[in-house]
Design a protein around this motif. Structure first.
Motif, PDB file in Angstrom:
ATOM      1  N   TYR A  19      37.962  66.278   5.696  1.00  0.00           N
ATOM      2  CA  TYR A  19      37.259  65.317   4.855  1.00  0.00           C
ATOM      3  C   TYR A  19      35.759  65.529   4.994  1.00  0.00           C
ATOM      4  CZ  TYR A  19      35.316  60.760   3.561  1.00  0.00           C
ATOM      5  OH  TYR A  19      34.580  59.762   3.002  1.00  0.00           O
ATOM      6  N   TYR A  20      35.059  65.421   3.884  1.00  0.00           N
ATOM      7  CA  TYR A  20      33.600  65.526   3.947  1.00  0.00           C
ATOM      8  C   TYR A  20      32.996  64.314   3.269  1.00  0.00           C
ATOM      9  CZ  TYR A  20      34.611  70.131   5.498  1.00  0.00           C
ATOM     10  OH  TYR A  20      35.112  71.162   6.223  1.00  0.00           O
ATOM     11  N   SER A  21      32.094  63.688   3.959  1.00  0.00           N
ATOM     12  CA  SER A  21      31.561  62.434   3.471  1.00  0.00           C
ATOM     13  C   SER A  21      30.698  62.642   2.232  1.00  0.00           C
ATOM     14  CB  SER A  21      30.725  61.775   4.562  1.00  0.00           C
ATOM     15  OG  SER A  21      30.057  60.678   4.024  1.00  0.00           O
ATOM     16  N   VAL A  38      28.387  60.928   1.434  1.00  0.00           N
ATOM     17  CA  VAL A  38      27.015  60.534   1.726  1.00  0.00           C
ATOM     18  C   VAL A  38      26.126  61.774   1.823  1.00  0.00           C
ATOM     19  CG1 VAL A  38      25.585  59.541   3.555  1.00  0.00           C
ATOM     20  CG2 VAL A  38      27.651  58.395   2.828  1.00  0.00           C
ATOM     21  N   ARG A  39      26.758  62.900   2.157  1.00  0.00           N
ATOM     22  CA  ARG A  39      25.979  64.134   2.291  1.00  0.00           C
ATOM     23  C   ARG A  39      25.496  64.615   0.931  1.00  0.00           C
ATOM     24  NH1 ARG A  39      26.626  66.267   7.234  1.00  0.00           N
ATOM     25  NH2 ARG A  39      28.352  65.451   8.451  1.00  0.00           N
ATOM     26  N   GLN A  49      25.515  72.941  11.056  1.00  0.00           N
ATOM     27  CA  GLN A  49      24.689  72.612   9.900  1.00  0.00           C
ATOM     28  C   GLN A  49      25.124  73.509   8.749  1.00  0.00           C
ATOM     29  OE1 GLN A  49      22.165  70.167   9.918  1.00  0.00           O
ATOM     30  NE2 GLN A  49      22.996  69.641  11.908  1.00  0.00           N
ATOM     31  N   TRP A  59       6.745  63.806   7.431  1.00  0.00           N
ATOM     32  CA  TRP A  59       7.423  62.558   7.770  1.00  0.00           C
ATOM     33  C   TRP A  59       7.869  61.852   6.495  1.00  0.00           C
ATOM     34  CZ3 TRP A  59       9.180  61.514  12.389  1.00  0.00           C
ATOM     35  CH2 TRP A  59       8.553  62.052  13.510  1.00  0.00           C
ATOM     36  N   ILE A  79      20.181  61.930  13.293  1.00  0.00           N
ATOM     37  CA  ILE A  79      19.155  62.587  12.495  1.00  0.00           C
ATOM     38  C   ILE A  79      19.664  63.936  11.990  1.00  0.00           C
ATOM     39  CG2 ILE A  79      16.906  63.741  12.735  1.00  0.00           C
ATOM     40  CD1 ILE A  79      16.550  60.833  12.406  1.00  0.00           C
ATOM     41  N   GLY A  80      20.496  64.603  12.792  1.00  0.00           N
ATOM     42  CA  GLY A  80      21.014  65.914  12.399  1.00  0.00           C
ATOM     43  C   GLY A  80      22.240  65.839  11.502  1.00  0.00           C
ATOM     44  N   TYR A  81      22.585  64.656  10.987  1.00  0.00           N
ATOM     45  CA  TYR A  81      23.705  64.491  10.050  1.00  0.00           C
ATOM     46  C   TYR A  81      25.022  64.995  10.630  1.00  0.00           C
ATOM     47  CZ  TYR A  81      20.591  63.574   6.086  1.00  0.00           C
ATOM     48  OH  TYR A  81      19.682  63.033   5.235  1.00  0.00           O
ATOM     49  N   ASN A  82      25.209  64.865  11.928  1.00  0.00           N
ATOM     50  CA  ASN A  82      26.468  65.360  12.464  1.00  0.00           C
ATOM     51  C   ASN A  82      27.567  64.332  12.287  1.00  0.00           C
ATOM     52  OD1 ASN A  82      26.462  67.978  13.154  1.00  0.00           O
ATOM     53  ND2 ASN A  82      25.642  67.666  15.208  1.00  0.00           N
ATOM     54  N   GLY A  83      28.741  64.818  11.937  1.00  0.00           N
ATOM     55  CA  GLY A  83      29.845  63.911  11.665  1.00  0.00           C
ATOM     56  C   GLY A  83      30.898  63.890  12.748  1.00  0.00           C
ATOM     57  N   LEU A 135      25.825  50.904   3.205  1.00  0.00           N
ATOM     58  CA  LEU A 135      25.023  52.125   3.343  1.00  0.00           C
ATOM     59  C   LEU A 135      23.622  51.831   3.868  1.00  0.00           C
ATOM     60  CD1 LEU A 135      25.641  54.661   0.488  1.00  0.00           C
ATOM     61  CD2 LEU A 135      26.031  54.895   2.930  1.00  0.00           C
ATOM     62  N   MET A 141      14.830  57.767  14.354  1.00  0.00           N
ATOM     63  CA  MET A 141      13.600  58.541  14.297  1.00  0.00           C
ATOM     64  C   MET A 141      12.552  57.934  15.227  1.00  0.00           C
ATOM     65  SD  MET A 141      11.885  59.688  10.792  1.00  0.00           S
ATOM     66  CE  MET A 141      10.801  58.285  10.674  1.00  0.00           C
ATOM     67  N   PRO A 166      29.788  56.146   7.571  1.00  0.00           N
ATOM     68  CA  PRO A 166      30.162  57.047   6.469  1.00  0.00           C
ATOM     69  C   PRO A 166      30.775  58.370   6.937  1.00  0.00           C
ATOM     70  CG  PRO A 166      27.784  56.594   6.475  1.00  0.00           C
ATOM     71  CD  PRO A 166      28.391  55.721   7.496  1.00  0.00           C
ATOM     72  N   PHE A 167      30.557  58.763   8.176  1.00  0.00           N
ATOM     73  CA  PHE A 167      31.102  60.034   8.639  1.00  0.00           C
ATOM     74  C   PHE A 167      32.358  59.873   9.489  1.00  0.00           C
ATOM     75  CE2 PHE A 167      26.536  61.886   8.587  1.00  0.00           C
ATOM     76  CZ  PHE A 167      26.640  62.089   7.216  1.00  0.00           C
ATOM     77  N   LYS A 208      35.445  59.433   8.870  1.00  0.00           N
ATOM     78  CA  LYS A 208      36.629  60.209   8.488  1.00  0.00           C
ATOM     79  C   LYS A 208      36.420  61.693   8.762  1.00  0.00           C
ATOM     80  CE  LYS A 208      38.023  57.361   4.663  1.00  0.00           C
ATOM     81  NZ  LYS A 208      38.203  57.528   3.216  1.00  0.00           N
ATOM     82  N   GLU A 209      35.179  62.140   8.695  1.00  0.00           N
ATOM     83  CA  GLU A 209      34.914  63.529   9.078  1.00  0.00           C
ATOM     84  C   GLU A 209      35.277  63.739  10.529  1.00  0.00           C
ATOM     85  OE1 GLU A 209      31.040  65.066   8.372  1.00  0.00           O
ATOM     86  OE2 GLU A 209      31.101  64.661   6.228  1.00  0.00           O
TER      87      GLU A 209
END
Lengths: 491, 411, 184
Positions: free
Chosen positions: A5-7, A9-10, A105, A368, B71-75, B172, B183, B401-402, B404-405
């Protein structure tokens, strides 16, 4: 095997509702087409600059190092500055393909191929400088340790003359040559499947050439299994390698006891500066390439934003390192250390220090703001700024630390000669020429890797997942699992 | 696909027993040690200070891990997110104790706080330390200490509060807020850990300096923190909680522990090699004290923190194996405590000027009742605080939001 | 003599994975699978043995470390001892960077050579391509018709039922090695 699954939100990483066939078409057709007039003009221009550099190098070799502006105390100046600058630029590719792979990433797939190619070309340019600086370039092979007869004093004495294993300059030889070899292998091994894609689409002589270049890749299950294994292990090896390379470069300075050089923070600080400048160069090139080669669907604004975040991160680390050095110079209570830093900021080379601080620490703070990170023009200007700033950083470290040694009678002001400038500009020409050739004849985006993230990061799939998720939430009355948060732990 | 469901952990009797027994036994040992060493306050206070600092920084670095991943969007780590967040709740206790310990014991730990050091008329005058007075003075030390601790406790509170609020509803805005808070935390963390380390640790050896020291201490606490996260995850998983966590999560934790153990060695080596190579007396002093008086312990930290994880965690199979990872992680938590202990004690004891009955200078008291007892008691305290915090909310942040990932995470 | 192969072409990885699983479950021997990118989760479904490349990498790397340290020690203490900067002949901290670089060099070069040999990749390798689109947008399950000549019809029917977009029979001059042979 459960479905991953990929969110939603990305942000999507592949735009334009692509299919596998379209990805192949968009990327490999660039390499299959003949050279355009625009390409010929561009490569003639960069080729001429490269030629100028080559001539200046030949002139240096012919006349000797005396044609440079180096003096009594400044024995290292532009050459080593350029060397460190280029090696630093050569860090982005491996970082993107290795470290970002380990950090999961996915955006790296859009830019890793070009960044790796850039790494290799930058290391080639870097490697030129120490070689020219040796003076007698024809004896350059002396730096490699191998059994030889250079120390023989007659027939009985069989000992060899060895290089000095305690010298950081020899560590550099090992680090740079290993880094070049491993980057080249990593890059080419990853290229094979994509070259095979072009082979299967072309005819005649082109097909023959790409068939040889692709080493007979077939894409069988076993080949892919080994491919994934070697990619992971090479990434695992390249990660400490990339850290070690710039650390070893920093050891060139930090092992000495020259004020301004002998400081333990150098290794990680050099590495983070290298990544900083490498990403800036990737952005400089890719911002142009994505427009010229119509790759906006693969190198999206989301990729640019992610890269700008890395720039902000590494730039801030570099900034903290500058301030740490300044603080420690004062804290040490060492007169010479304090003077070295004072002299950097207010001495005769204050302008280079000012350029470094402005371009590396102050101006990247604009990232920023999300608006700036997603603005192509600002990003391009910033990337040029950072390239300049990082060049000056090395100039500040090298020249200002050397130009005032312990005997004031030998204090001189160093200025470069036209030869040094021509060599430096010439290496930019060499770099650009190699990059243009790569961009023209090789798949500039990793086709197979982009395909493997299509289902997770293609815009149409993300939109579909978002819809599905929204429906699921509505079924459950808007807020899924409402009330799950409990303050009362006895519940 | 498996949907996320809330899981609740109730503080189990075994955890309570473990905590109370370790606290009790540890304190008894510690008190015996204190009674035997009343003449040597530097030993007592440096153990208290380094242990308290270590456990506080483990909690702090856990929050660093969560915020940097955010911050690194890791799921993948979302299912484990509540563990480091709970670890962060130790920081307020650590901060409180830190103020108490420093208020009572700083004089025994810091040579530069002694009378007359900065007074040119005094026989104890030290010109080098006097030159550092703008940084090393009681007023600035206390203001800075309170500011660091206050900022950490405040930001950790915000991180956790925001995370727990996300359980109320799918929102959200909450996710976006988590990134802003992260941050801010990261900026404060990046600056304050280095400067706090200069104030608290580097000034123990007031003549010595190393620009890398702040980052080195950071890596050390970070490995300790990652190992603790791995231990808690494995414990909860084996006791029937965290049902959605699979081997791939354990594998990823193993990768982090492995990678940052190597990174620790990288910084250890960079700092050591450059000082060894430069061979400047002011700098080599630090290593000379440790190599001469604490040789076995010093090499033990190197062995536990580098050789062990390198050899054991190199293969993917071992990283995925909870038993192997637990074994390595337990040793790493100890190894990095030892690292922190060796940052403080050699300097504090070395500067205190103790002599034994024969008039010989005492540089090393070795590991005794107090050095064994205090970390044990702290461990119990830490476990109690963290597991209590874990029992306050769902173990799974169901609305992230992540999430389920993380559930479908496969390596 | 010509070798004949039957290819079931799929346009996506999900039906491919399902089909591979079902076909193997039904007792068919899959000769090979060709894909345009590495398909996650294919190896266990196809029953591929784990590759031992990483073990080879470890052995090469360990050789590199040992070689570098022994060579530097021998040169600096026996062959030509020299004092540099007041350091001992055997100055281990100074040997670490080179030992590390040589480790990485041996491990990666050794592994890449092994990889090219095992995958039979070289400038001179010009294998016959079963289906050019497998490097583009098709995922192929290959069957050896030397084995299943009489079952071609049944296979085709099964493949189409499982979502294949096309089924092809190809005649090749060279024998294609099956996935089992490649892992041997």
């Amino acid at each position: 095997m459960s479905h991953q699954y990929y969110s939603p939100v990305r942000d999507p990483l592949i735009l334009g509702n692509k299919t596998y066939a379209q990805i192949t078409e968009d990327i490999s057709s660039q390499a299959e087409r003949g050279p355009t007039l625009r390409f010929m003009l561009a490569i003639t221009f960069t080729g001429l600059i490269a030629l100028m550099g080559v001539l200046a190098i030949l002139y240096t070799i012919w006349k000797g190092i005396g044609v440079w502006g180096e003096n009594k105390t400044v024995g290292w100046a532009w050459d080593i500055t350029n060397f460190v600058w280029w090696v630093g630029i050569g860090h982005a590719g491996t970082l993107i393909s290795a470290i970002l792979l380990l950090f999961r990433q996915r955006w790296r797939t859009g830019v890793n191929r070009a960044a790796e190619a850039m790494t290799i070309f930058a290391v080639i340019c870097a490697g030129l400088f120490p070689m020219i600086h040796m003076g007698r370039i024809w004896d350059a092979f002396f730096i490699f340790p191998y059994p030889n007869s250079r120390a023989a004093e007659g027939f009985i004495d069989w000992r060899s003359l060895w290089p000095n294993f305690n010298s950081p300059l020899l560590w550099d030889v090992f680090a740079i040559s290993t880094y070049f070899t491993v980057s080249l292998l990593f890059w080419y091994t990853g290229l094979l499947p994509d070259l095979a894609t072009i082979r299967d689409r072309t005819k005649g002589i082109k097909q023959k050439i790409y068939a040889s270049l692709s080493f007979g890749w077939r894409g069988t299950a076993k080949q892919w299994q080994r491919f994934e294994s070697i990619s992971l292990v090479l990434a695992g090896l390249a990660t400490p390698l990339v850290l070690s390379v710039h650390s070893v470069v920093s050891f060139d300075f930090a092992t000495s006891v020259i004020p301004g050089w002998h400081t333990t923070i150098f290794p990680p600080y050099f590495v983070s500066g290298a990544i900083f400048s490498g990403f800036a160069m990737v952005l400089t090139l890719m911002l142009v390439a994505r427009v010229v080669m119509k790759l906006e669907d693969y190198i999206t604004i989301n990729h640019i934003e992610s890269m700008n975040k890395v720039i902000l991160l590494t730039g801030s680390i570099v900034g903290i390192a500058y301030l740490t050095e300044l603080f420690m110079a004062w804290y040490s209570g060492n007169l010479y250390e304090q003077y070295a830093f004072m002299n950097r900021a207010t001495g005769p080379y204050w302008w280079s220090y000012a350029a470094m601080m402005t371009c590396n620490v102050i101006s990247p703070q604009i990232f920023w703001f999300k608006g700036a990170r997603r603005n192509v023009v600002i990003t391009f200007i910033m990337s040029i700024f950072i390239n300049i700033g990082m060049w000056f950083e090395r100039f500040v470290i090298i020249v200002t630390s050397l130009h005032r040694d312990y005997i004031p009678s030998s204090w001189l002001y160093y200025t470069p000669t036209w030869v040094e400038v021509a060599i430096f500009v010439g290496t930019i020409g060499i770099f650009m020429t190699l990059f243009l050739l790569f961009a023209k004849y090789f798949p500039v985006v990793a086709i197979a890797e982009v395909k493997s993230i299509l289902k997770s990061s293609g815009d149409q799939y993300i939109a579909a997942q978002a819809k599905e998720d929204a429906e699921e939430r509505n079924e459950q009355g808007g807020a899924a699992f409402a009330g799950a948060y409990r303050k009362d732990k006895d519940q | 696909m498996i949907k996320p469901f809330p899981e609740y952990y109730k503080l189990s009797p075994s955890v309570k027993t473990f905590s109370f027994v370790t606290i009790g036994v540890g304190l008894v040992f510690f008190i015996i040690g204190v009674l035997l060493n009343l003449h040597y306050p530097a030993r007592i206070w440096s153990v208290l200070f380094s242990t308290n600092l270590y456990f506080t920084l483990i909690g702090l670095a856990a929050i660093f891990w969560v915020t940097s991943q955010t911050i690194g969007y890791n799921g993948w780590f979302i299912l484990l997110k509540r563990i480091p967040e709970a670890m962060g709740s130790f920081v307020k206790w650590g901060a409180l104790l830190m103020i108490v310990i420093l208020a009572l014991g700083s004089h025994s730990i810091y040579h530069w706080m002694h009378e007359g050091i900065t007074n040119p008329a005094s026989p104890d005058y030290d010109a080098l330390i006097a030159g550092k007075k703008p940084f090393l003075n009681q007023g600035f030390f206390w203001i800075a200490t309170i500011v660091y601790l206050g900022l950490w406790v405040g930001l950790i509170y915000l991180v956790r509060k925001n995370s727990l609020e996300s359980d109320k509803a799918w929102d959200l805005a909450n996710y976006r807020r988590s990134k802003v808070i992260s941050m801010f935390f990261l900026v404060v963390f990046a600056v304050s850990t280095s400067t706090a380390i200069w104030h608290w640790l580097m000034s123990v050896d007031p003549h010595w300096l190393s620009t890398l020291y702040g980052w080195y201490c950071f890596i050390s606490m970070f490995v300790g923190s990652l190992s603790t996260i791995a231990l808690i995850t494995i414990y909860l998983k084996e006791n029937g909680h965290l049902k959605l966590v699979n081997d791939s999560h354990i594998h990823d934790l193993g990768k982090w522990v492995f990678a940052f153990s190597v990174a620790w060695t990288y910084l250890w080596f960079s700092q050591f090699m450059l000082i060894w190579y430069g061979n400047i007396p002011e700098e080599t002093l630090y290593y000379r004290n440790r190599f001469e008086s604490y040789q076995i312990l010093y090499w033990l930290t190197f062995f536990i923190n580098f050789v062990l994880p390198l050899l054991v965690l190199m293969t993917a199979g071992n990283k995925r194996n909870p038993n192997v990872l637990r074994f390595v992680a337990i040793l790493l938590v100890f190894g990095h405590w030892l690292d922190y202990y060796l940052m403080v004690t050699p300097g504090a004891v070395g500067n205190a000027g103790y002599y034994d009955a024969n008039g010989q200078a005492i540089t090393n008291f070795g590991i005794g009742f107090m050095e064994l007892g205090l970390p044990t008691a702290y461990l119990g305290f830490f476990v109690y605080v963290v597991f209590t915090a874990l029992s306050k909310s769902s173990l799974v942040p169901i609305n992230h939001p992540f999430v389920k990932e993380s559930i479908t995470h496969q390596t | 003599m010509a070798y004949r192969y039957l290819l079931g072409l799929f346009d996506d990885e999900v039906p491919l994975l399902d089909a591979v699983g079902k076909l193997r479950h039904d007792g068919w021997h899959i000769h090979d699978v060709l894909t345009p990118f590495p398909v996650h989760g294919l190896d266990p479904v196809l029953g591929l043995k784990e590759t031992r490349l990483h073990t080879a990498g470890f052995v090469f790397g360990a050789t590199g470390t040992a070689f570098a340290l022994l060579a530097m020690t021998y040169i600096s203490t026996v062959d030509w001892p020299n004092v540099f900067g007041g350091k001992p002949y055997f100055s281990l901290p100074a040997f670490i960077p080179i030992a590390f670089e040589v480790t990485v060099l041996f491990a990666s070069v050794g592994m890449v050579i092994t990889y090219y040999l095992r995958n039979r990749l070289s400038v001179f390798a010009h294998p016959e391509i079963l289906e050019p689109r497998t490097s583009n947008d098709r995922f192929a399950i290959v069957f050896d018709l030397g084995k299943y000549n009489d079952d071609a019809g049944k296979l085709e029917e099964a493949l189409l039922r499982m979502g294949a977009v096309e089924v092809k029979v190809r005649e090749m001059n060279q024998r294609q090695r099956s996935h089992n042979e490649q892992s041997a």
